[in-house]
Design a protein around this motif. Structure first.
Motif, PDB file in Angstrom:
ATOM      1  N   ASP B  36       0.810  -1.211   0.000  1.00 32.72           N
ATOM      2  CA  ASP B  36       0.000   0.000   0.000  1.00 32.72           C
ATOM      3  C   ASP B  36       0.849   1.270   0.000  1.00 32.72           C
ATOM      4  N   HIS B  37       2.166   1.145  -0.034  1.00 37.48           N
ATOM      5  CA  HIS B  37       2.997   2.335   0.125  1.00 37.48           C
ATOM      6  C   HIS B  37       2.755   3.328  -1.012  1.00 37.48           C
ATOM      7  N   GLY B  38       2.715   2.826  -2.246  1.00 36.23           N
ATOM      8  CA  GLY B  38       2.522   3.715  -3.391  1.00 36.23           C
ATOM      9  C   GLY B  38       1.204   4.444  -3.316  1.00 36.23           C
ATOM     10  N   SER B  39       0.125   3.700  -3.080  1.00 35.93           N
ATOM     11  CA  SER B  39      -1.185   4.351  -3.065  1.00 35.93           C
ATOM     12  C   SER B  39      -1.314   5.266  -1.850  1.00 35.93           C
ATOM     13  N   ASN B  40      -0.760   4.868  -0.699  1.00 32.76           N
ATOM     14  CA  ASN B  40      -0.819   5.729   0.481  1.00 32.76           C
ATOM     15  C   ASN B  40      -0.092   7.049   0.233  1.00 32.76           C
ATOM     16  N   MET B  41       1.128   6.959  -0.317  1.00 33.55           N
ATOM     17  CA  MET B  41       1.932   8.166  -0.515  1.00 33.55           C
ATOM     18  C   MET B  41       1.308   9.063  -1.580  1.00 33.55           C
ATOM     19  N   ARG B  42       0.761   8.425  -2.617  1.00 36.29           N
ATOM     20  CA  ARG B  42       0.147   9.220  -3.678  1.00 36.29           C
ATOM     21  C   ARG B  42      -1.033  10.010  -3.114  1.00 36.29           C
ATOM     22  N   ARG B  43      -1.842   9.295  -2.300  1.00 32.66           N
ATOM     23  CA  ARG B  43      -2.997   9.978  -1.698  1.00 32.66           C
ATOM     24  C   ARG B  43      -2.526  11.144  -0.834  1.00 32.66           C
ATOM     25  N   GLY B  44      -1.516  10.902   0.002  1.00 34.85           N
ATOM     26  CA  GLY B  44      -1.032  11.917   0.928  1.00 34.85           C
ATOM     27  C   GLY B  44      -0.451  13.111   0.200  1.00 34.85           C
ATOM     28  N   LEU B  45       0.421  12.866  -0.777  1.00 31.51           N
ATOM     29  CA  LEU B  45       1.094  13.992  -1.432  1.00 31.51           C
ATOM     30  C   LEU B  45       0.179  14.735  -2.394  1.00 31.51           C
ATOM     31  N   SER B  46      -0.802  14.030  -2.970  1.00 33.64           N
ATOM     32  CA  SER B  46      -1.768  14.759  -3.804  1.00 33.64           C
ATOM     33  C   SER B  46      -2.504  15.762  -2.938  1.00 33.64           C
ATOM     34  N   ALA B  47      -2.879  15.325  -1.712  1.00 26.17           N
ATOM     35  CA  ALA B  47      -3.571  16.242  -0.802  1.00 26.17           C
ATOM     36  C   ALA B  47      -2.671  17.418  -0.460  1.00 26.17           C
ATOM     37  N   CYS B  48      -1.361  17.140  -0.273  1.00 27.16           N
ATOM     38  CA  CYS B  48      -0.425  18.221   0.062  1.00 27.16           C
ATOM     39  C   CYS B  48      -0.271  19.192  -1.109  1.00 27.16           C
ATOM     40  N   ALA B  49      -0.182  18.634  -2.325  1.00 25.48           N
ATOM     41  CA  ALA B  49       0.041  19.474  -3.489  1.00 25.48           C
ATOM     42  C   ALA B  49      -1.147  20.413  -3.703  1.00 25.48           C
ATOM     43  N   ALA B  50      -2.330  19.958  -3.282  1.00 26.40           N
ATOM     44  CA  ALA B  50      -3.525  20.776  -3.485  1.00 26.40           C
ATOM     45  C   ALA B  50      -3.591  21.943  -2.500  1.00 26.40           C
ATOM     46  N   LEU B  51      -2.776  21.868  -1.416  1.00 28.44           N
ATOM     47  CA  LEU B  51      -2.870  22.894  -0.362  1.00 28.44           C
ATOM     48  C   LEU B  51      -2.621  24.294  -0.902  1.00 28.44           C
ATOM     49  N   ALA B  52      -1.622  24.409  -1.802  1.00 32.47           N
ATOM     50  CA  ALA B  52      -1.216  25.719  -2.277  1.00 32.47           C
ATOM     51  C   ALA B  52      -2.373  26.464  -2.945  1.00 32.47           C
ATOM     52  N   ASP B  53      -3.274  25.698  -3.577  1.00 32.81           N
ATOM     53  CA  ASP B  53      -4.408  26.336  -4.243  1.00 32.81           C
ATOM     54  C   ASP B  53      -5.553  26.623  -3.286  1.00 32.81           C
ATOM     55  N   GLN B  54      -5.562  25.893  -2.155  1.00 31.49           N
ATOM     56  CA  GLN B  54      -6.725  25.993  -1.266  1.00 31.49           C
ATOM     57  C   GLN B  54      -6.571  27.110  -0.246  1.00 31.49           C
ATOM     58  N   GLU B  55      -5.341  27.517   0.007  1.00 31.92           N
ATOM     59  CA  GLU B  55      -5.109  28.357   1.164  1.00 31.92           C
ATOM     60  C   GLU B  55      -3.944  29.289   0.855  1.00 31.92           C
ATOM     61  N   ASP B  56      -3.985  30.518   1.424  1.00 31.34           N
ATOM     62  CA  ASP B  56      -2.821  31.405   1.302  1.00 31.34           C
ATOM     63  C   ASP B  56      -1.956  31.222   2.530  1.00 31.34           C
ATOM     64  N   PHE B  57      -0.701  30.859   2.324  1.00 32.10           N
ATOM     65  CA  PHE B  57       0.166  30.650   3.471  1.00 32.10           C
ATOM     66  C   PHE B  57       1.019  31.889   3.703  1.00 32.10           C
ATOM     67  N   SER B  58       1.197  32.198   4.998  1.00 30.77           N
ATOM     68  CA  SER B  58       1.915  33.421   5.313  1.00 30.77           C
ATOM     69  C   SER B  58       3.419  33.169   5.392  1.00 30.77           C
ATOM     70  N   SER B  59       3.801  31.918   5.606  1.00 26.66           N
ATOM     71  CA  SER B  59       5.229  31.655   5.782  1.00 26.66           C
ATOM     72  C   SER B  59       5.565  30.231   5.353  1.00 26.66           C
ATOM     73  N   ILE B  60       6.858  29.997   5.153  1.00 28.31           N
ATOM     74  CA  ILE B  60       7.318  28.659   4.788  1.00 28.31           C
ATOM     75  C   ILE B  60       6.979  27.670   5.891  1.00 28.31           C
ATOM     76  N   ASP B  61       7.223  28.064   7.144  1.00 27.17           N
ATOM     77  CA  ASP B  61       7.025  27.074   8.224  1.00 27.17           C
ATOM     78  C   ASP B  61       5.554  26.739   8.399  1.00 27.17           C
ATOM     79  N   ALA B  62       4.676  27.742   8.220  1.00 25.71           N
ATOM     80  CA  ALA B  62       3.241  27.441   8.322  1.00 25.71           C
ATOM     81  C   ALA B  62       2.844  26.454   7.218  1.00 25.71           C
ATOM     82  N   TYR B  63       3.400  26.676   6.042  1.00 30.34           N
ATOM     83  CA  TYR B  63       3.089  25.772   4.927  1.00 30.34           C
ATOM     84  C   TYR B  63       3.582  24.354   5.203  1.00 30.34           C
TER      85      TYR B  63
END
Lengths: 827, 208
Positions: B36-63
């Motif tokens: 399940d490693h491939g599907s787990n990681m894909r699910r996790g990182l796809s969610a992470c990649a979508a963050l930039a479009d969903q939210e404005d981040f004020s700093s690197i560490d918050a992101y």
């Protein structure tokens, strides 16, 4: 009261574990919070969700603390991470338990319910494994049972109580005992010892301690109490014990098979047959019950007493049969006898007989009339399930009638070779294999359910002997099921030859049994896999114990043959998992419902047809309404997520059948939220129709496994029904035409598709080598044949088997093939 | 030097790379784990990649903290808390930075890798992601110590991670599901070390 949090990869698992634990705890038990799975379907753990669950459990506990039970891997890491996320004050009140999830949760729930503090509950959870470890003794991995000895001096009042529940003091009754003892704690202490086994004393507040007492039905417990409320709490425990600790004896669970211990066929004489497939002995006849006419009735009291005694005796016999079936074949089979016993307790039936006796009838006639009447009433009912009960009523009626008329019961007949018309499952289970060396049937084929059960037990059976088996009781009978040979009253030299053959086989079998867990490699280094055909969980365990490397055929229609209603998906998952567990780590091939032909299932109605074997059978039966097939496929998809299994579709004829079956599998996978069937689930078809053999390269494309059903392949190739003794000479599976087809199948199977053979041919040790010579590398046989087949194959080289096969496919007929086999074995 | 946009490109590149290799990761995991490693990681990182479009981040560490928490909640397997901890700890030393250089990233990488050790209790040679992260950190610090810039040090780290990943093949697993296999786990490259290498390689391409 402390709170509990269950952390698991699977939400379903966690919720089921909580439901199980909740059964143990009184209504006001501890808060049980779940943080499991990423959602209902997706496995995984989520530290954020765990942190939230910790918060809820902490709130509910009022600061008493929270114990976290985890399954494995990321559950541990995520739980630790969650601890870092919550308020440090809360984190300080949380303990993550290293206990096994289910056992730990149950022990902790019960302990928490008694008001125990966090460290005590954590200790109890940690000791959750003790009962199993103690029960399994030296099993690998079992830890030594640290039975908590609470032997301290003081003033102890005591009572002795019996364990009456049929499953002993198992988890639920034990937890009731703990809860009752807790009502008087802490000022009054209660301890328990098992007088029968001499174990204990243990603290009655400790579920794991009580479980290590190993209290079975019939054991006597000594319960001692010390303190102000000693007398009161002992009284409560006495009353609790009187209700079998709240577990009044009830009917067996239909699925208890799955939890039954592995059948220990060697422990008790009379349980395992010789496994020699041949026997010699005096004929033992199943006595028929005479009509109870011309009987002079005694007084009403005499007749009623006579009836009561007979019913009592019949009940006793049924109890014994039931216990024996449960011990050796699992509860599913035991249920047959339990259902019969329930009928004998039916007040309506007994009342009716009583009235007839009062009217002046003799007990046997009164009994017969009452039984007929009730059976007729059942038959007139519209519900198929209830109609079926008529048969049970008659069967029970006959049992009591045998006692009344002093006619021996079929399972207590004496020593020798039993001759019967047909071998029904009940008799196959119950006959004493120590006394009955073999069975000859007049009618019925080799594949009836009763015959399969007897074979699995190692009882030699020769079927379809017809009028030749019409012999007087005591006539010497010798038969060899492998060769299909029956000798009535044989001459002395034939007797000697038979005795020598039996001795040879016995010696060979003993050697084969010793080596049976070793793999099979032919002398020239070719690996052959030998598996077992399975018709119940018990048979699966038997097969695994006899060295089978998995199962090449689980006959699901036989597994559920006794069922009147279709098993649910959950019930199927439990049974298939148990079968797969029996063979772990080997794979198990499970065939979907193969109904029709000679295999009726109550819950899958098939219309009567002129030619059932050429009619709606196998997957054809589900084309109109696939609901039951879909349930089964869903169960298989679920089992495949944690077990190595293949699914096998029976009676496939066309490419359209294959496509349709795969589409249904896809549909079933979607029902459990998967986009495709689990990749671990191998997919296969039975090759039993010659049309499939001819077009195999096309039809088997993309499959993982094909399984040659040699019984059906023979009857369809030779156009002779296998169960019909009148055409037996035409339906011989060793006919060179069938052998050529088998070779064709092996040659045409696409690369990477495993070719297995699961018919009766594979169960004949003398034929197994020939099949390997034809190209088959995986055989699935009757469990009792596995050791001998493995031993035989180890002793030969593929080269010589290929030579044998080359001669066999060009032989004149099946008889000539048999001659070749005999020559090969002697040579 | 790398700013917030660069870090967001990094995560996007991670997601792309993991998605491309998801089947390979699952295949590796099938050999020694639970596939399940491939599907787990894909699910996790796809969610992470979508963050930039969903939210404005004020700093690197918050992101990066959000990335860590997202992994914790979406990956499911043991990689969730492990990679989640990595990004959460990575964020710490970058709290005040708007443009990250090799010295600061070195501190962050050390904190992240130490987080993985604390969480998973793995040691070098246990056949885990640590076997890629550990040489990567070492190579990064050594390159940065001798004056290399962020891009150069990350390239050294990526090369070392790849070597570390390859070295997991003959190892016998002592952690995680693969450890149940004992000696049989030898002969298979570790999926965790493989995904870790992909993340560092993505960093070498984007954080410069």
């Amino acid at each position: 009261m402390i709170g509990l949090v269950v952390v698991s990869h699977s939400r379903a698992l966690a919720e089921a574990a909580v439901a199980l634990a909740a059964e143990m705890s009184p209504d006001d038990g501890p808060a049980l919070e779940v943080a499991a799975g990423l959602d209902e379907q997706t496995t995984g753990t989520d530290a954020v969700a765990i942190a939230e669950a910790l918060g809820r459990a902490d709130d509910a506990s009022g600061g008493a603390g929270v114990l976290v039970l985890v399954d494995l891997g990321s559950a541990v890491l995520s739980a630790e991470m969650a601890l870092e996320m919550v308020d440090p004050d809360v984190a300080a009140r949380v303990v993550i338990s290293p206990a096994p999830l289910v056992e730990g949760l149950i022990a902790a729930t019960v302990a928490a319910g008694t008001g125990a503090d966090l460290p005590t509950c954590a200790t109890e959870a940690g000791r959750g494994l003790d009962a199993k470890a103690s029960h399994l003794g030296d099993a690998p991995g079992a830890t030594a049972p640290p039975t908590e000895e609470v032997d301290e001096p003081g003033d102890w009042d005591a009572v002795e109580v019996s364990v009456t529940g049929e499953h002993g003091l198992h988890a639920r009754p034990a937890s009731r005992l703990v809860s009752t003892a807790a009502t008087a704690a802490p000022d009054t202490r209660v301890r328990v010892r098992n007088v029968t086994t001499g174990t204990g004393p243990v603290d009655a507040l400790s579920l794991s301690g009580v479980a290590t007492l190993g209290a079975r039905q019939g054991h006597v417990l000594r319960v001692e109490a010390s303190g102000e409320r000693a007398e009161e709490v002992l009284g409560q425990i006495e009353r609790l014990a009187a209700t079998a600790f709240g577990d009044e004896p009830g009917p067996a669970q239909p699925l208890a098979d799955a939890a039954a211990p592995a059948p220990s066929v060697s422990e008790e004489p009379g349980v395992a047959g010789s496994g020699l497939e041949a026997a010699m002995g005096p004929a033992v006849l199943d006595q028929t019950v005479p009509e109870p006419d011309d009987l002079v009735a005694g007084t009403e009291q005499e007749e009623q007493d006579r009836l009561d005694r007979a019913v009592g005796q019949a009940l006793e016999a049924l109890d014994q049969l039931c216990a024996r079936a449960r011990r050796h074949l699992g509860d599913g089979q035991a249920e047959v006898f339990e259902a019969h016993a329930a009928l004998l307790r039916d007040p309506e039936l007994l009342g009716d007989v009583g009235r007839r006796i009062s009217a002046g009838e003799a007990a046997p006639l009164a009994w017969q009339q009452a039984v007929h009447e009730i059976a007729a009433r059942f038959e007139a009912l519209p519900d198929a399930y209830l109609q079926e009960r008529a048969q049970d009523v008659r069967s029970v009626g006959e049992r009591v009638m045998r006692v009344l008329l002093e006619v021996a019961e079929p399972e207590a007949l004496g020593e020798g070779v039993l001759v019967v018309d047909e071998l029904d499952p009940a008799l196959a289970i119950s006959l004493d294999a120590g006394a009955i060396q073999g069975v000859v049937t007049r009618h019925g084929g080799a594949l009836g359910h009763g015959v399969l059960i007897a074979r699995a037990r190692g009882v030699p059976v020769l079927t379809g002997a017809g009028a030749r088996a019409d012999v007087e009781a005591g006539t010497l009978i010798a038969f060899d099921a492998r060769a299909g040979r029956l000798e009535i009253d044989p001459a002395p030299e034939v007797q000697t030859a038979f005795s020598q053959m039996l001795e040879r086989r016995a010696a060979e079998r003993q050697q084969a049994l010793a080596d049976t867990h070793l793999p099979v490699v032919t002398r020239d280094g070719v690996r052959v896999t030998v598996k077992a055909n399975v018709s119940s969980v018990a048979v699966a365990r038997l097969g695994a114990g006899l060295g089978a490397e998995g199962s090449g055929l689980v006959r699901t229609e036989a597994v559920f043959a006794q069922w009147h209603r279709a098993p649910t998906v959950d019930q199927q998952v439990e049974v298939y998992s148990a079968i797969a567990d029996a063979f772990d780590p080997h794979a198990v091939t499970i065939r979907t419902w193969d109904v029709g032909g000679d295999k009726p299932l109550d819950f899958i109605p098939i219309e009567e047809e002129a030619n059932p074997f050429l009619g709606v059978r196998g997957i054809r039966a589900f084309r109109q309404d696939p609901a039951l097939l879909l349930d089964q496929l869903e169960a298989l998809c679920r089992v495949a997520r944690s077990h190595r299994i293949n699914v096998l579709f029976p009676m496939v004829t066309s490419l359209d059948d294959v496509d349709w079956a795969r589409a249904r599998l896809q549909e079933a996978a979607r029902r459990i939220g998967l986009s495709a069937p689990p990749h671990q689930l191998g997919v296969g078809i039975m090759v039993e129709v010659p049309a499939v053999a001819v077009r195999l390269a096309r039809l088997a494309q993309g499959l993982d496994v094909i399984s040659i059903g040699s019984n059906d392949l023979s009857q369809y190739t030779l156009a002779a029904e296998r169960g019909n003794p009148n055409v037996a000479t035409w339906s011989d599976g060793l006919d060179p035409s069938v052998l050529q087809l088998i070779r064709l199948i092996c040659d045409r199977a696409p690369e990477g598709v495993v070719v297995s053979l699961c018919g009766e041919l594979a169960s004949d040790p003398e034929v197994a080598g020939l099949l390997v010579g034809l190209g088959v590398r995986e055989l699935s046989a009757s469990p009792s044949a596995v050791p001998t087949i493995k031993a035989r194959l180890r002793a030969v080289s593929l080269r010589e088997l290929q030579d044998l096969a080359a001669s066999a496919v060009t032989a004149r007929d099946a008889a000539a093939v048999r001659d070749l086999l005999t020559l090969h074995i002697q040579g | 030097m790398a700013d917030l946009t660069a870090f967001q490109s990094w995560i996007a590149a991670c997601s792309e790379s993991i998605t491309t290799h998801a089947d390979d990761l699952t295949e590796l995991d099938r050999a020694i784990g639970d596939a399940d490693h491939g599907s787990n990681m894909r699910r996790g990182l796809s969610a992470c990649a979508a963050l930039a479009d969903q939210e404005d981040f004020s700093s690197i560490d918050a992101y990066l903290k959000k990335v860590g928490m997202t992994l914790v909640s979406t990956v499911g397997g043991a990689s969730g808390p492990l990679y989640g901890t990595f990004f959460l700890r990575l964020a710490g030393p970058l709290a005040a930075s708007e443009d990250v250089g090799s010295r600061e990233f070195g501190q962050a990488l050390r904190a992240g890798v130490e987080g993985i050790v604390a969480r998973g209790k793995a040691e070098a040679g246990d056949k885990t992601m640590y076997d890629a992260f550990s040489p990567a950190l070492e190579a990064f610090e050594s390159a940065a110590g001798s004056g290399a810039g962020l891009a150069e040090a990350l390239q050294a780290a990526a090369d070392a991670a790849a070597q570390g990943r390859d070295a997991t093949e003959p190892m016998v697993a002592r952690k995680g599901r693969a450890s149940y296999l004992g000696e049989r786990s030898a002969g298979h490259q570790d999926p965790g070390a493989t995904s870790a290498t992909l993340l560092i390689e993505a960093a070498a391409k984007t954080l410069a």
